[in-house]
Design an enzyme around this catalytic site. Structure first.
Site, PDB file in Angstrom:
ATOM      1  N   GLU A  64     105.025 -27.900   2.808  1.00 34.48           N
ATOM      2  CA  GLU A  64     105.738 -27.295   3.944  1.00 34.48           C
ATOM      3  C   GLU A  64     105.795 -28.233   5.153  1.00 34.48           C
ATOM      4  O   GLU A  64     105.859 -27.797   6.296  1.00 34.48           O
ATOM      5  CB  GLU A  64     105.117 -25.949   4.355  1.00 34.48           C
ATOM      6  CG  GLU A  64     104.939 -24.959   3.235  1.00 34.48           C
ATOM      7  CD  GLU A  64     106.224 -24.669   2.470  1.00 34.48           C
ATOM      8  OE1 GLU A  64     107.317 -24.963   2.990  1.00 34.48           O
ATOM      9  OE2 GLU A  64     106.131 -24.166   1.347  1.00 34.48           O
ATOM     10  N   GLY A  65     105.784 -29.523   4.899  1.00 34.27           N
ATOM     11  CA  GLY A  65     105.868 -30.515   5.967  1.00 34.27           C
ATOM     12  C   GLY A  65     104.509 -31.124   6.242  1.00 34.27           C
ATOM     13  O   GLY A  65     103.573 -30.425   6.622  1.00 34.27           O
TER      14      GLY A  65
END
Length: 592
Positions: A437-438
């Site tokens: 998610e980053g």
């Protein structure tokens, strides 16, 4: 049964004292639920987490999921636990009543999610991704998509996934190659996606994939990406499930360092006739739609950092109380919890987990305040605060989780390196949190760029002003030394903000090189602020009749420890920021 217990007292304290769950309920028209809501819900969630999910944690780690003939079979016991989860109504807790949700506050849901994630992180990823799919479809989907998919997703009868990453397009979504060709009221999707969490399983009748792809005439780069719903099994014209399999299959499972119980799939769309998909939102606007899902997931991953840290702490605490090592002068043997350095590590784990919990719950409360706000100005303020805190929650908490789970292994000594004690699993499971998610670097760039420079520091200034006001309001004589030391940290944060606006705005190397230090500094600031607020509340409550004095004393001690042992890190982070990016970029590629 297991060694895990949801930290009930601390969770209820944060919800009632820092978040003000009662006020959130009242502003949402839920007055009848306000009194005792946190206590009742968390008590029941704790039972399911402890009795059903936690014992399966080690099973998932040792056995994991398996794939055969493009069909994934989940860990034994996971499906039965998921059915109990659904029967208890847990998936629908905070979702829209229009589609079968219970409409309770998001802040309460985040506390409940901590239970699932601490008890069994790998299992909990399945309902986590479903929550994100619900958010995206409700915010951007057509009325038909909402009617067809949301009731089943909200009930937990179906689960959802997020399909972004491709072999040649990870963080760089501009390089995405998956294709979507219009065909009547739907599209034909072709392409391959990797790292798809819970991309296939047998726990539900259907899986709803949200897939990013390009139209044939799409503009280049991220402006040409569209988002599609691609169900595992197709629906008929009335939205009823059919037995017709869509051309969307898991073709492989990744072999991972941790979270073995969570099937991470390589997904293939359209190898045969093409997978049927339905547009979410507008064509070529898929990235904005997906970020609705991703922002929710990023706060969810931050929560995972808290959850795995709490589990590691409880595991290490139990071992420290049991492990005998060392002899006193009178010849008696002692457990290692009596050694000062073990106490230091346990305090760091306990105080760190409490700081994470306060920050995670308070950040999520902003979404409730946003939804319940009655004027545009209030909505804008709460939206800005949510967006500002999201990269801090994701980035700072997951980085600190690496340290806390490491300490859990260290407290076990040599036995921490041995898998059978269980400490290593928490350490391995935590490692993914800074990546998916980053990555940490992506969160830091988001904070320094999109959340600070883009509005000339307005949202951050509002936060710093609020912190200063709370600091000025603390009058307890017992805490004035902590207040004074925290003022230094706040001054450093203000200096860091000014440096970003003065230097980083005109120097991309400086901004990129300083971004992680800036994010970590803000993480310590925000969590330290909430720890100090907690200590002040606890100090006042010590005078109340019937208060739990040992718990309140513990809150004060943890806040002091955090201030004395962890907040001094901000000075080094500020100096690293101010050093600029010249040295970071000095070497040529050949010199590395």
């Amino acid at each position: 049964m297991s060694d895990y217990r949801y930290p009930y007292q601390d969770g209820v304290f944060v919800l009632n004292e820092l978040v003000d769950l009662e006020q959130i309920c009242k502003s949402a028209g839920l007055e009848e639920f306000a009194d005792g809501l946190a206590e009742a819900v968390l008590d029941e969630a704790g039972k399911l987490g402890n009795e059903q999910l936690a014992p399966l944690n080690i099973v998932g780690d040792q056995k994991g999921a398996a794939i055969q003939n493009n069909q994934v079979t989940e860990t034994e016991g996971f499906s039965e636990a998921y059915q109990q989860f659904c029967e208890g109504g847990w998936p629908s807790l905070a979702h829209n009543p229009e589609f079968g949700g219970q409409g309770l506050p998001n802040t309460l849901a985040v506390a409940v999610n901590e239970v699932w994630q601490s008890a069994n992180l790998a299992w909990s990823l399945c309902p986590l991704l479903t929550q994100g799919a619900i958010e995206a479809i409700e915010a951007h989907g057509s009325e038909q998509l909402q009617q067809f998919y949301l009731p089943k997703l909200i009930s937990g009868e179906w689960t959802g996934t997020m399909n972004l990453t491709e072999p040649d397009a990870g963080t760089d979504l501009a390089a995405l190659k998956a294709r979507a060709v219009p065909e009547g009221d739907h599209y034909r999707i072709t392409g391959q996606k990797i790292f798809i969490t819970w991309g296939d399983h047998q726990m539900t009748d259907n899986i709803v994939h949200l897939v990013l792809a390009r139209l044939p005439d799409a503009p280049p780069g991220v402006k040409g990406i569209s988002l599609f719903v691609v169900p595992k099994f197709l629906l008929d014209e009335n939205g009823e499930l059919t037995d017709k399999r869509n051309d969307a299959y898991a073709v492989a499972l990744e072999h991972k360092l941790g979270i073995h119980g969570s099937p991470t799939c390589v997904m293939s769309f359209g190898e045969n006739e093409g997978a049927i998909g339905y547009l979410v939102g507008e064509e070529n606007n898929g990235l904005a739609c997906m970020f609705t899902m991703m922002n929710d997931a990023r706060q969810g991953v931050g929560l995972q950092g808290l959850a795995i840290s709490e589990r590691a702490y409880q595991h290490a605490l139990a071992y420290a109380k049991d492990r005998v090592q060392g002899t006193l002068r009178d010849g008696s043997r002692i457990t290692i919890i009596n050694h000062p350095d073990v106490r230091r590590m346990l305090m760091q784990m306990k105080a760190g987990s409490q700081a994470m919990r306060a920050l995670t719950y308070v950040a999520k409360a902003e979404s409730d305040y946003y939804h319940n706000a009655t004027c545009a100005e209030q909505k804008a303020q709460h939206k800005a605060r949510t967006e500002l805190l999201t990269p801090i929650v994701k980035g700072w908490i997951t980085e600190l989780a690496q340290e806390i789970t490491y300490l859990g292994v260290q407290i076990h000594g040599g036995m921490g390196f041995i898998e059978e004690t269980g400490a290593a699993q928490h350490y391995r499971d935590a490692r993914i949190l800074t990546i998916y998610e980053g990555t940490t670097g992506i969160q830091a760039l988001d904070l320094i760029g999109r959340k600070t420079l883009v509005d000339n520091g307005a949202a951050l200034t509002a936060l710093l002003d609020e912190i200063q006001g709370d600091l000025n309001a603390i009058s307890s004589p017992e805490l004035q030394d902590v207040v004074e030391s925290f003022q230094d940290v706040l001054n450093e944060a203000k200096e860091a903000k000014n440096w970003v606006l003065d230097v980083a705005a005109n120097d991309s190397s400086a901004a990129g090189g300083a971004s992680v230090s800036f994010m970590m500094l803000m993480g310590y600031l925000c969590s330290g602020w909430l720890m100090l607020k907690s200590a002040n509340i606890a100090q006042i409550k010590l005078a109340d009749e019937g208060t739990d004095i040992p718990f309140m004393q513990s809150k004060i001690a943890c806040a002091r420890f955090f201030a004395e042992q962890m907040l001094p890190r901000t000075s080094g982070l500020l100096k690293a920021m101010q050093a600029g990016g010249d040295t970071i970029m000095q070497l040529s590629e050949e010199q590395f």
